[in-house]
Design a protein around this motif. Structure first.
Motif, PDB file in Angstrom:
ATOM      1  N   GLU A   1       0.863  -1.173   0.000  1.00  0.00           N
ATOM      2  CA  GLU A   1       0.000   0.000   0.000  1.00  0.00           C
ATOM      3  C   GLU A   1       0.905   1.230   0.000  1.00  0.00           C
ATOM      4  O   GLU A   1       2.107   1.116  -0.193  1.00  0.00           O
ATOM      5  N   ASP A   2       0.342   2.415   0.234  1.00  0.00           N
ATOM      6  CA  ASP A   2       1.216   3.587   0.275  1.00  0.00           C
ATOM      7  C   ASP A   2       2.126   3.491   1.503  1.00  0.00           C
ATOM      8  O   ASP A   2       1.768   2.835   2.492  1.00  0.00           O
ATOM      9  N   PRO A   3       3.311   4.104   1.466  1.00  0.00           N
ATOM     10  CA  PRO A   3       4.319   3.893   2.505  1.00  0.00           C
ATOM     11  C   PRO A   3       3.830   4.113   3.936  1.00  0.00           C
ATOM     12  O   PRO A   3       4.127   3.303   4.820  1.00  0.00           O
ATOM     13  N   GLU A   4       3.114   5.185   4.187  1.00  0.00           N
ATOM     14  CA  GLU A   4       2.687   5.468   5.554  1.00  0.00           C
ATOM     15  C   GLU A   4       1.703   4.422   6.061  1.00  0.00           C
ATOM     16  O   GLU A   4       1.783   3.971   7.210  1.00  0.00           O
ATOM     17  N   LEU A   5       0.777   4.024   5.207  1.00  0.00           N
ATOM     18  CA  LEU A   5      -0.188   3.000   5.600  1.00  0.00           C
ATOM     19  C   LEU A   5       0.507   1.662   5.772  1.00  0.00           C
ATOM     20  O   LEU A   5       0.178   0.888   6.685  1.00  0.00           O
ATOM     21  N   LEU A   6       1.482   1.387   4.928  1.00  0.00           N
ATOM     22  CA  LEU A   6       2.232   0.145   5.026  1.00  0.00           C
ATOM     23  C   LEU A   6       2.977   0.063   6.359  1.00  0.00           C
ATOM     24  O   LEU A   6       2.967  -0.976   7.032  1.00  0.00           O
ATOM     25  N   LYS A   7       3.626   1.152   6.756  1.00  0.00           N
ATOM     26  CA  LYS A   7       4.327   1.156   8.042  1.00  0.00           C
ATOM     27  C   LYS A   7       3.354   0.934   9.195  1.00  0.00           C
ATOM     28  O   LYS A   7       3.647   0.182  10.132  1.00  0.00           O
ATOM     29  N   ALA A   8       2.194   1.554   9.112  1.00  0.00           N
ATOM     30  CA  ALA A   8       1.183   1.385  10.154  1.00  0.00           C
ATOM     31  C   ALA A   8       0.721  -0.067  10.231  1.00  0.00           C
ATOM     32  O   ALA A   8       0.513  -0.619  11.326  1.00  0.00           O
ATOM     33  N   ARG A   9       0.592  -0.697   9.074  1.00  0.00           N
ATOM     34  CA  ARG A   9       0.143  -2.091   9.029  1.00  0.00           C
ATOM     35  C   ARG A   9       1.195  -3.038   9.634  1.00  0.00           C
ATOM     36  O   ARG A   9       0.860  -4.002  10.311  1.00  0.00           O
ATOM     37  N   ILE A  10       2.467  -2.762   9.382  1.00  0.00           N
ATOM     38  CA  ILE A  10       3.524  -3.583   9.966  1.00  0.00           C
ATOM     39  C   ILE A  10       3.477  -3.500  11.485  1.00  0.00           C
ATOM     40  O   ILE A  10       3.560  -4.513  12.187  1.00  0.00           O
ATOM     41  N   HIS A  11       3.331  -2.281  12.005  1.00  0.00           N
ATOM     42  CA  HIS A  11       3.265  -2.114  13.460  1.00  0.00           C
ATOM     43  C   HIS A  11       1.988  -2.730  14.033  1.00  0.00           C
ATOM     44  O   HIS A  11       1.991  -3.253  15.157  1.00  0.00           O
ATOM     45  N   GLU A  12       0.914  -2.691  13.254  1.00  0.00           N
ATOM     46  CA  GLU A  12      -0.330  -3.340  13.688  1.00  0.00           C
ATOM     47  C   GLU A  12      -0.119  -4.852  13.828  1.00  0.00           C
ATOM     48  O   GLU A  12      -0.549  -5.466  14.806  1.00  0.00           O
ATOM     49  N   ALA A  13       0.556  -5.446  12.847  1.00  0.00           N
ATOM     50  CA  ALA A  13       0.850  -6.878  12.906  1.00  0.00           C
ATOM     51  C   ALA A  13       1.755  -7.193  14.095  1.00  0.00           C
ATOM     52  O   ALA A  13       1.564  -8.196  14.799  1.00  0.00           O
ATOM     53  N   ALA A  14       2.752  -6.342  14.328  1.00  0.00           N
ATOM     54  CA  ALA A  14       3.670  -6.557  15.445  1.00  0.00           C
ATOM     55  C   ALA A  14       2.942  -6.513  16.783  1.00  0.00           C
ATOM     56  O   ALA A  14       3.234  -7.297  17.694  1.00  0.00           O
ATOM     57  N   GLU A  15       1.970  -5.618  16.909  1.00  0.00           N
ATOM     58  CA  GLU A  15       1.198  -5.512  18.158  1.00  0.00           C
ATOM     59  C   GLU A  15       0.397  -6.783  18.411  1.00  0.00           C
ATOM     60  O   GLU A  15       0.210  -7.189  19.571  1.00  0.00           O
ATOM     61  N   VAL A  16      -0.087  -7.418  17.362  1.00  0.00           N
ATOM     62  CA  VAL A  16      -0.794  -8.690  17.534  1.00  0.00           C
ATOM     63  C   VAL A  16       0.153  -9.727  18.121  1.00  0.00           C
ATOM     64  O   VAL A  16      -0.211 -10.490  19.024  1.00  0.00           O
ATOM     65  N   LEU A  17       1.391  -9.757  17.611  1.00  0.00           N
ATOM     66  CA  LEU A  17       2.378 -10.692  18.141  1.00  0.00           C
ATOM     67  C   LEU A  17       2.734 -10.374  19.592  1.00  0.00           C
ATOM     68  O   LEU A  17       2.936 -11.279  20.407  1.00  0.00           O
ATOM     69  N   VAL A  18       2.813  -9.091  19.919  1.00  0.00           N
ATOM     70  CA  VAL A  18       3.127  -8.668  21.288  1.00  0.00           C
ATOM     71  C   VAL A  18       2.151  -9.294  22.277  1.00  0.00           C
ATOM     72  O   VAL A  18       2.526  -9.741  23.369  1.00  0.00           O
ATOM     73  N   HIS A  19       0.899  -9.377  21.887  1.00  0.00           N
ATOM     74  CA  HIS A  19      -0.135  -9.928  22.765  1.00  0.00           C
ATOM     75  C   HIS A  19      -0.510 -11.352  22.381  1.00  0.00           C
ATOM     76  O   HIS A  19      -1.601 -11.830  22.673  1.00  0.00           O
ATOM     77  N   GLY A  20       0.442 -12.031  21.708  1.00  0.00           N
ATOM     78  CA  GLY A  20       0.166 -13.362  21.198  1.00  0.00           C
ATOM     79  C   GLY A  20       0.349 -14.455  22.221  1.00  0.00           C
ATOM     80  O   GLY A  20       0.438 -14.216  23.434  1.00  0.00           O
ATOM     81  N   VAL A  21       0.416 -15.690  21.719  1.00  0.00           N
ATOM     82  CA  VAL A  21       0.556 -16.874  22.557  1.00  0.00           C
ATOM     83  C   VAL A  21       1.855 -17.583  22.169  1.00  0.00           C
ATOM     84  O   VAL A  21       1.902 -18.298  21.178  1.00  0.00           O
TER      85      VAL A  21
END
Length: 390
Positions: free
Chosen positions: A320-340
């Motif tokens: 996607e566009d760069p700013e949205l892409l960076k936001a999406r990467i951090h969104e995915a990382a946050e899921v892992l932060v609270h993962g199992v």
């Protein structure tokens, strides 16, 4: 496996297949029409491989492939070389499981047959799959970059997925799926061993099978046909694992869960990874999951990533566009932060890479993108990777 095998500075990956250069495309058309010799096509393939390797190195991709320039379709090169497999160039489409989306599409197109294989004897690897391809690649990259070469293979599940337990193998040869996949596993392990001894450190299994288990329609079709989705999923996980068991610690094996990328970019399956994520991420014995498609609504959200173990990497297919892409990467990382189990944000980011959504051309006819499009997409990802991980 206890440690991550993909590390910086390479955070941008690609599945493996690339758009064929025009010269190769034209040469293959001539070959298909019987207007040139096999040697002419081979020469064009080699020139195309040299070209796409140069492009990948210039773009700084984490791994280097031959772009599948030597193949007509991504699953070529394994079953056609195994002893015990009978080539059936005109197999009736009625021999296929009609609940799979790609079979439905072929039926809707009015096709009544397709090229396939039938296991009529004991499976043996009497010749290599891609050893010669690897040697050719090895000869054109600097010695210090041989470890970046990646070899793509079709999965052991491919023809079984099409035809099921009843029409994949002769019941007088194999009495069960486990027996069939055990011998396939021996063949795959022999190929993997030989590639490793030559210096290969990256292997990717390209498997659209698992994404079919994310589709409600496909699951309903399985049940209606009397097939048990959970048992079948377990069978296919085991099929992968008997191929990867016992591999060297420094060999990275990945699983590409493809949703289809046929001529014109046609996809075959829809549905998020929720139904299979916990079992898949934890039970499949691979190091990396390529490419988890997250660039459209049909692919679902990042929630299933919470089941990714600490010792595995997910390559996210987002563009996607760069700013949205960076936001999406951090969104995915946050899921892992609270993962199992839970983990730090720093650890979570180490487990992520990014990639274009899927292979650029899974079949030789290609897709509606150009080489310049490929370069632009990868350059965009590299720009974002530098800002996120460096």
């Amino acid at each position: 496996m206890s440690t991550l095998k993909l590390r910086p500075p390479y955070r941008v990956e690609h599945v493996g297949s690339l758009i064929r250069p025009q010269e190769l495309y034209e040469q293959r058309v001539l070959f298909q029409q019987g207007k040139c010799a096999r040697g002419d096509l081979v020469a064009a393939e080699h020139a195309a491989v040299e070209h796409v390797v140069k492009v990948q190195r210039e773009l700084g991709l984490g791994t280097i492939t031959d772009g599948e320039m030597r193949r007509e379709v991504y699953f070529e090169g394994v079953f056609d070389k195994l002893e015990g497999m009978t080539d059936l160039p005109h197999r009736p489409l009625s021999d296929c499981k009609s609940y799979y989306p790609h079979i439905k599409i072929l039926n809707a197109m009015g096709l009544t047959e397709l090229a396939s294989y039938y296991c009529s004897g004991k499976i043996k690897r009497t010749q290599p799959f891609y050893v010669d391809h690897f040697k050719a690649l090895k000869s054109i990259v600097p010695p210090e970059e041989v470890g970046r070469i990646k070899v793509n293979m079709c999965p052991p599940t491919w023809f079984h997925q099409r035809h099921g337990s009843d029409l994949t193998y002769d019941r007088t040869v194999y009495q069960s799926d486990d027996e069939y996949f055990d011998d396939l596993g021996i063949a795959y392990r022999a190929e993997i061993k030989e590639l490793y001894e030559l210096g290969c450190r990256n292997i990717q299994l390209d498997d659209p099978t698992f994404c079919f288990f994310c589709s409600e329609d496909t699951i309903k079709g399985m049940k209606a046909a009397g097939d048990d989705p959970e048992a079948l999923l377990n069978t296919y996980i085991r099929a992968i694992n008997v191929c990867t068991v016992g591999r060297p610690a420094d060999l990275n094996i990945g699983l590409h869960m493809c949703r289809g990328n046929y001529i014109g970019g046609m996809h075959f399956s829809e549905g998020g990874y929720h139904p299979i994520a916990a079992k898949l991420f934890n039970d499949v014995d691979v190091d990396t999951f390529y490419v988890l498609e997250y660039d459209n609504e049909r692919s679902g959200d990042f929630t299933p990533l919470k089941y990714l173990p600490l010792n595995k990497v997910a390559v996210l297919g987002i563009l996607e566009d760069p700013e949205l892409l960076k936001a999406r990467i951090h969104e995915a990382a946050e899921v892992l932060v609270h993962g199992v189990p839970p983990r730090s944000k720093e650890e979570a980011l180490k487990q992520l890479c990014i990639s274009p959504q899927c292979g650029f051309a899974s079949v030789w006819q290609g897709n509606p993108v150009t080489e310049e499009d490929e370069k632009h997409k990868i350059q965009l990802l590299q720009q974002v990777a530098k800002e996120v991980w460096q």
